[in-house]
Design a protein around this motif. Sequence first.
Motif, PDB file in Angstrom:
ATOM      1  N   ALA A 194      31.515  40.172  35.452  1.00  0.00           N
ATOM      2  CA  ALA A 194      30.614  39.704  36.501  1.00  0.00           C
ATOM      3  C   ALA A 194      30.880  40.405  37.826  1.00  0.00           C
ATOM      4  O   ALA A 194      29.956  40.598  38.632  1.00  0.00           O
ATOM      5  CB  ALA A 194      30.756  38.190  36.675  1.00  0.00           C
ATOM      6  N   PHE A 195      32.137  40.776  38.064  1.00  0.00           N
ATOM      7  CA  PHE A 195      32.503  41.419  39.325  1.00  0.00           C
ATOM      8  C   PHE A 195      33.300  42.684  39.030  1.00  0.00           C
ATOM      9  O   PHE A 195      34.046  42.748  38.045  1.00  0.00           O
ATOM     10  CB  PHE A 195      33.327  40.469  40.207  1.00  0.00           C
ATOM     11  CG  PHE A 195      32.652  39.150  40.468  1.00  0.00           C
ATOM     12  CD1 PHE A 195      31.637  39.044  41.400  1.00  0.00           C
ATOM     13  CD2 PHE A 195      33.031  38.022  39.760  1.00  0.00           C
ATOM     14  CE1 PHE A 195      31.016  37.834  41.627  1.00  0.00           C
ATOM     15  CE2 PHE A 195      32.422  36.803  39.986  1.00  0.00           C
ATOM     16  CZ  PHE A 195      31.402  36.707  40.923  1.00  0.00           C
ATOM     17  N   SER A 196      33.146  43.662  39.887  1.00  0.00           N
ATOM     18  CA  SER A 196      33.813  44.941  39.670  1.00  0.00           C
ATOM     19  C   SER A 196      35.301  44.840  39.950  1.00  0.00           C
ATOM     20  O   SER A 196      35.778  43.921  40.643  1.00  0.00           O
ATOM     21  CB  SER A 196      33.189  46.017  40.567  1.00  0.00           C
ATOM     22  OG  SER A 196      33.446  45.728  41.933  1.00  0.00           O
ATOM     23  N   ASP A 197      36.053  45.810  39.406  1.00  0.00           N
ATOM     24  CA  ASP A 197      37.497  45.841  39.644  1.00  0.00           C
ATOM     25  C   ASP A 197      37.811  45.936  41.132  1.00  0.00           C
ATOM     26  O   ASP A 197      38.720  45.259  41.633  1.00  0.00           O
ATOM     27  CB  ASP A 197      38.122  47.039  38.913  1.00  0.00           C
ATOM     28  CG  ASP A 197      38.161  46.832  37.409  1.00  0.00           C
ATOM     29  OD1 ASP A 197      37.732  45.751  36.958  1.00  0.00           O
ATOM     30  OD2 ASP A 197      38.625  47.744  36.700  1.00  0.00           O
ATOM     31  N   SER A 198      37.074  46.780  41.838  1.00  0.00           N
ATOM     32  CA  SER A 198      37.360  46.983  43.260  1.00  0.00           C
ATOM     33  C   SER A 198      37.110  45.702  44.052  1.00  0.00           C
ATOM     34  O   SER A 198      37.874  45.367  44.971  1.00  0.00           O
ATOM     35  CB  SER A 198      36.517  48.123  43.823  1.00  0.00           C
ATOM     36  OG  SER A 198      35.131  47.846  43.681  1.00  0.00           O
ATOM     37  N   THR A 199      36.055  44.958  43.691  1.00  0.00           N
ATOM     38  CA  THR A 199      35.766  43.706  44.382  1.00  0.00           C
ATOM     39  C   THR A 199      36.901  42.713  44.207  1.00  0.00           C
ATOM     40  O   THR A 199      37.338  42.054  45.164  1.00  0.00           O
ATOM     41  CB  THR A 199      34.459  43.098  43.864  1.00  0.00           C
ATOM     42  OG1 THR A 199      33.379  44.001  44.131  1.00  0.00           O
ATOM     43  CG2 THR A 199      34.181  41.761  44.535  1.00  0.00           C
ATOM     44  N   LEU A 200      37.422  42.611  43.001  1.00  0.00           N
ATOM     45  CA  LEU A 200      38.485  41.659  42.719  1.00  0.00           C
ATOM     46  C   LEU A 200      39.810  42.117  43.321  1.00  0.00           C
ATOM     47  O   LEU A 200      40.582  41.305  43.832  1.00  0.00           O
ATOM     48  CB  LEU A 200      38.621  41.455  41.213  1.00  0.00           C
ATOM     49  CG  LEU A 200      37.366  40.895  40.503  1.00  0.00           C
ATOM     50  CD1 LEU A 200      37.632  40.725  39.020  1.00  0.00           C
ATOM     51  CD2 LEU A 200      36.937  39.572  41.127  1.00  0.00           C
ATOM     52  N   ARG A 201      40.080  43.418  43.264  1.00  0.00           N
ATOM     53  CA  ARG A 201      41.336  43.907  43.830  1.00  0.00           C
ATOM     54  C   ARG A 201      41.381  43.732  45.343  1.00  0.00           C
ATOM     55  O   ARG A 201      42.458  43.550  45.919  1.00  0.00           O
ATOM     56  CB  ARG A 201      41.561  45.375  43.456  1.00  0.00           C
ATOM     57  CG  ARG A 201      42.048  45.596  42.032  1.00  0.00           C
ATOM     58  CD  ARG A 201      42.629  46.984  41.882  1.00  0.00           C
ATOM     59  NE  ARG A 201      41.655  48.023  42.161  1.00  0.00           N
ATOM     60  CZ  ARG A 201      40.904  48.626  41.249  1.00  0.00           C
ATOM     61  NH1 ARG A 201      41.037  48.291  39.967  1.00  0.00           N
ATOM     62  NH2 ARG A 201      40.038  49.552  41.587  1.00  0.00           N
ATOM     63  N   ASN A 202      40.212  43.779  45.985  1.00  0.00           N
ATOM     64  CA  ASN A 202      40.177  43.596  47.438  1.00  0.00           C
ATOM     65  C   ASN A 202      40.536  42.177  47.861  1.00  0.00           C
ATOM     66  O   ASN A 202      40.809  41.931  49.034  1.00  0.00           O
ATOM     67  CB  ASN A 202      38.793  43.949  47.982  1.00  0.00           C
ATOM     68  CG  ASN A 202      38.540  45.444  47.993  1.00  0.00           C
ATOM     69  OD1 ASN A 202      39.485  46.243  48.004  1.00  0.00           O
ATOM     70  ND2 ASN A 202      37.279  45.835  47.985  1.00  0.00           N
TER      71      ASN A 202
END
Length: 764
Positions: A194-202
């Motif tokens: 549902a959410f990109s890796d970069s979104t979650l890592r941020n």
Amino acid sequence: MKKQMKRFRVRTVSAMVAMMFAANAWAVDPFTVRDIRVEGLQRVEPGTIFASLPFRIGDQYSDDKGSAAIRALFALGLFKDVRLETNGDVLVVIVEERPTVADVEFAGSREFDKDALKKALREIGLTEGRPYDQSLADRAEQELKRQYINKSLYGAEVVTTVTPIERNRVNLTFTVTEGEPARIKEIRIVGNSAFSDSTLRNLFDLDTGGFLSWYTKSDRYSRAKLNADLEVLRSYYLARGYLEFRIDSTQVAISPNKQDIAITVNVTEGERYVVSSVRLEGNYLGKEEEFKSLVKIVPGEPYNADRVAETTKAFNDYFGNFGFAFANVEARPEIDRVNNRVAFVLAADPSRRAYVRRINVAGNNRTRDEVIRREFRQFESSWYDADKIKLSRDRIDRLGYFKDVNVETSDVPGAPDQVDLNVSVTEKPTGSLQLGAGFSSAEKLALSFSIKQENAFGTGNYLGVDVNTSKYNRTIAFSSVNPYFTPDGISRSTDLYYRTSRPYEDQGGNYQIATAGASLRFGVPFSEFDTVYFGASAERTQIKPGTNIPAAYLAYAERFGYTSTAFPLAIGWSRDSRDSAVAPTSGRFQRISGEAGVFGDARYLRTNYQFQQYIPINKQFTFAFNTEFGYGKGLGSRPYPVFKNFYGGGLGSVRGFDQGTLGPRDVTGSSIGGPKKLTLNAEVITPFPGAGNDRSLRMFGFFDAGNVYGEDEKFSFSDMRASVGVGVSWISPLGPLRIAVAHPVRKFPGDRIQKLQFQIGTSF
């Protein structure tokens, strides 16, 4: 049995066990002890030995009592060897004392303060003057390694050296090879769609490093930080409808050279659910409609765990307003997995009503108890009131003396209808040194500083000294504030000051405007957020003529004299609902003040209004708005005194323009300020790139506009100067530091520009 020497010796626990199995071989026939002698003592008192023995002179001795005696003596921890010898009916206790620790040193330790390490060892019993115990040394070595691992120094080695010295003593040396810290090289999230890796890592405070990692240490692995990041990740999904989201596992892998760390987080997102309905069940004290108005869960919108938590907290707090400190509110989901919908049942049990028995305060090592207790609106022996408790906590926090303020409720044993409130505070330094500086073609370098103590001697009183060393504006002022001049919270402020100033102009000059005065003000609280101020001052202003004196000052002096006395009366009002006085993210601040010179040579009216609003855009961005309006007018057919003029431009005003240079000029071109002022500031504040979510280091973009107007001029937006720029704010040990680079976007011929400015201790 023929009298003969029988001895047995125990050096270790295993030897004691062996002795027990071989009792028959070492058996001594029971006998009556005629005398007890002790040999081998150096520091230990003989009484310590005799007190530990399970028998006395005249008692019957047996092997069992001998074994018990050895165990008791070893249990003291003072001896490394104990022997019992029998010589006829005389018992001889022979001991070998453990060496004592003469000194503890650390070599190679840079990450930790040596005094702090010694204190930690002292708490486990390994310190100067105590008996040396190898097990404690091993424990200390392992604890040191664990502490280094917590700092991501996985390659740290600790070697313990024991050096015997005279008089049965030893020196302990812990030699540390710290090595380089292990750094996070990779963070992977597996299972997300549902959410990109970069979104979650941020979302994570931990990261793979950036150019500010030396300051934030965000690329150093910490289990506590990872757990906090995982909770943020969980909250992110639960706030967006993923009711059944879970974190399946977390793997932390370290490279063979112990320098690189890889983190892998495995998640299962589940389906996204929409709220279908919300209903109430249980006892709501006949106030169902009031409770329904507190519901934050919205049917038809995606499930949001934050709103569920807000609702249950609001319910508990509302129950607390009626004294029900033990209310239990449960939000039970009824999940429809076929249609991906969820209904919530809010079940409430108010339980029993409670009184506050006692309020306990802890952590205030410097601040007096009364300074904290006088801020409480919840009283002892009164009904528990959640609103008053929260208000009390906020009032203590707004004092500005503490880093952290917590209020917890604890049950009273044997009294089910009573609770105690435990207030814990963490004090912070309340003395501050504030610095300011600016560069301009006129003043070159202007410096100002102040020394303040907001909690003098733990009394809650304020003491301060302000000094400005500017070439054209110099100030020395002494201030004191007693916030509880009366028990009802009326404050008293006193000021004593001496100022010399002259307008900014390039050719210089030796004239001066010198003002000496004193003031006394009182503040009366009319509500928890509102305070009204009133007071009086006595001032003496002298215009000292010299070269290049502005014509406006000379004209005023020739008409009304070079020396003026004034006795202004002051009144004002302020309201402060900001969440923080240092780094606010929400809330509002308003202040209006008026000053009227109705006695003396100078007759005038001077008013000033300031408004600040902080709006949180999201977790990282905050919008801040500030406006300041000033107005002055002469009274009794007299003009407004030029030495009471407002000034604009520079620090705390319109950045990008030289300090105090906006507004009217006289015939010589000198900036003389004016009786009218308008300033507008807007900022967007965000954490500094690479600093994660650290609020102590932030950057901001700003837009400033404003001007100063003469007595016969009208407020006009067409005459306002404006600038834009960027800056950095840092809550440093000396106070809030702000550095800004401004570019004027609206300027007029003759304006003096000042693009680089910095200041410590103020906002805007």
